[in-house]
Design an enzyme around this catalytic site. Structure first.
Site, PDB file in Angstrom:
ATOM      1  CB  ILE A 211      -0.867   0.052   1.288  1.00 59.98           C
ATOM      2  CG1 ILE A 211      -1.716  -1.212   1.428  1.00 59.98           C
ATOM      3  CG2 ILE A 211      -1.759   1.290   1.311  1.00 59.98           C
ATOM      4  CD1 ILE A 211      -2.094  -1.508   2.857  1.00 59.98           C
ATOM      5  CG  HIS A 212       2.894   3.069  -3.003  1.00 56.98           C
ATOM      6  ND1 HIS A 212       2.628   1.915  -3.682  1.00 56.98           N
ATOM      7  CD2 HIS A 212       3.105   4.011  -3.952  1.00 56.98           C
ATOM      8  CE1 HIS A 212       2.684   2.133  -4.980  1.00 56.98           C
ATOM      9  NE2 HIS A 212       2.967   3.406  -5.185  1.00 56.98           N
TER      10      HIS A 212
END
Ligand code: UD1
Ligand code: UDP
Length: 356
Positions: free
Chosen positions: A203-204
């Site tokens: 997740i980014h």
């Protein structure tokens, strides 16, 4: 005289894409490459590890521009890239994808009347709030040669009127497939005890990290899933900083620092499922024959969704869990040619040599 190519990279996915084309350029007697690293990603495990493990030539320049707002970062890159281009006088500038390093490189080159080559052109999410969408639309528009990985990318450009724009549009296939095939045999076990069965997640994206409600909701889903199957999250520094600051609980999750590409291949080959908001990981899930849940509200890689390899699940806990239960039961046939034949780098370089 050899044709001089200046390649501009800065973010992790660009090192991984450049690895394939740089290897091809170094084998070719008619071309030479100067690599410029903007410095956008700078931690050892976000940058150096890729150059070392993947044997990408060390950058000739590192501009060391990072951790700034979009305007400041893009502006400083533009200024410093211009200096390099005036000195190097390349025949073409090659840029990848949709980051701030991409648009800065394209703009600096275009204003100096140097040919701009955009690799991974034509992708669209149709979400103008995404910094990447702004970067890719502007980069495509000022590029001279647009290498498109998919049919959909070409269709997107045609719909935007590119038939009337003075540029070359070429379907190249996807360099990330070249990279996945080449490095697959060099897979490396990460340095921690691996559960027998696990789910790989990353997740980014700004739309998740910068929206607390979405981020908490995604982590809640991951924690529910982790009660029966281990969840491994190599955490992007952007996400780490935010969950630390907001004190979001990550209990039950196996959180590790970002790993190199050889380790991520090891994990991709053994995971049951990929859950991600990464562009690159959606395709790699498919390359390694793993189903994927995309933690976003849309994707540029629509052919994966159309063919049921990927489900767009957004950030809502229940939607993620329901689709998780659905996709782990699915059995899919991955024998489809969506991203070319793994020879995109050869194709791109041959076309470049013919054009420049
Ligand atoms: C960038 C790209 C995104 C791409 C992603 C790949 C833009 C607008 N976004 O997002 O499209 O998907 O790279 O990973 O270009 N940081 C570190 N160490 C690092 C790198 C970053 O601590 O090595 C921190 C920085 O402090 C920064 C934050 O992470 O504030 C975000 O970094 P930035 O390069 O601005 O964007 P990414 O989220 O990495
Ligand atoms: N990746 C990696 N180590 C990690 C996480 C991802 O090497 O810990 C690789 C991943 O396999 C893919 C690329 O980084 O090749 C994707 O980069 P990222 O998700 O940062 O950016 P995006 O593709 O979304 O732009």
């Amino acid at each position: 005289m050899k044709k001089k190519i200046v390649t501009i990279v800065g973010a992790r996915p660009q090192f991984i894409k450049a690895a394939a084309l740089s290897r091809e350029i170094s084998k070719n007697n008619d071309t030479e490459e100067i690599i410029v690293h903007t410095g956008q990603h700078y931690d050892k495990n976000m940058s150096d590890i890729f150059f070392e493990e993947m044997k990408i030539p060390k950058p000739h320049y590192n501009l060391n521009i990072n951790g700034l707002s979009h305007g400041a970062m893009t502006g400083q890159m533009l200024e410093k890239i211009e200096v390099v281009l005036i000195k190097e006088k390349p025949d073409v500038v090659v840029i990848y994808g949709d980051t701030n390093s991409t648009i800065a490189g394209a703009l600096a080159a275009k204003k100096l009347h140097i040919k701009v080559v955009h690799i991974e052109a034509g992708l669209r999410s149709f979400n103008m709030k995404m910094p990447e969408e702004i970067n890719r639309i502007l980069t495509d528009r000022i590029s001279n040669i647009l290498f498109c990985p998919t049919d959909m990318a070409i269709e997107n450009l045609k719909k935007e009127g590119y038939d009337n724009i003075d540029c070359e549009i070429i379907k190249s296939g996807d360099l990330m497939l070249d990279t996945a095939i080449f490095y697959s045999k060099y897979e490396k076990k990460p340095d921690f005890e691996l559960p027998a069965k696990f789910i790989l997640t990353t997740i980014h994206r700004a739309e998740n990290t910068d929206n607390t409600e979405r981020l908490v909701s995604i982590f809640n889903a991951l924690k529910i899933i982790a009660t029966h199957t281990a969840v491994i999250l190599p955490i992007h520094p952007r996400t780490k900083k935010i969950i630390d600051k907001l004190k979001i609980s990550t209990e039950k999750l196996i959180i590790i620092p970002p790993v190199g590409y050889l380790e991520i291949i090891y994990l991709l080959k053994r995971t049951s499922l990929v859950m991600t908001d990464s562009g690159g990981m959606q395709k790699e899930a498919f390359f390694f024959k793993k189903p994927c849940l995309t933690l976003r509200d849309e994707t540029e890689w629509v052919e994966l969704v159309k063919n049921n390899f990927n489900i767009i699940v957004g950030a809502e806990t229940n939607t993620i869990i329901n689709n998780y239960n659905k996709i782990i039961k699915s059995s899919l046939n991955y024998e489809m040619d969506l991203y070319g034949n793994g020879k995109a780098a050869k194709n791109i370089l041959q076309n470049l040599i013919n054009i420049i």
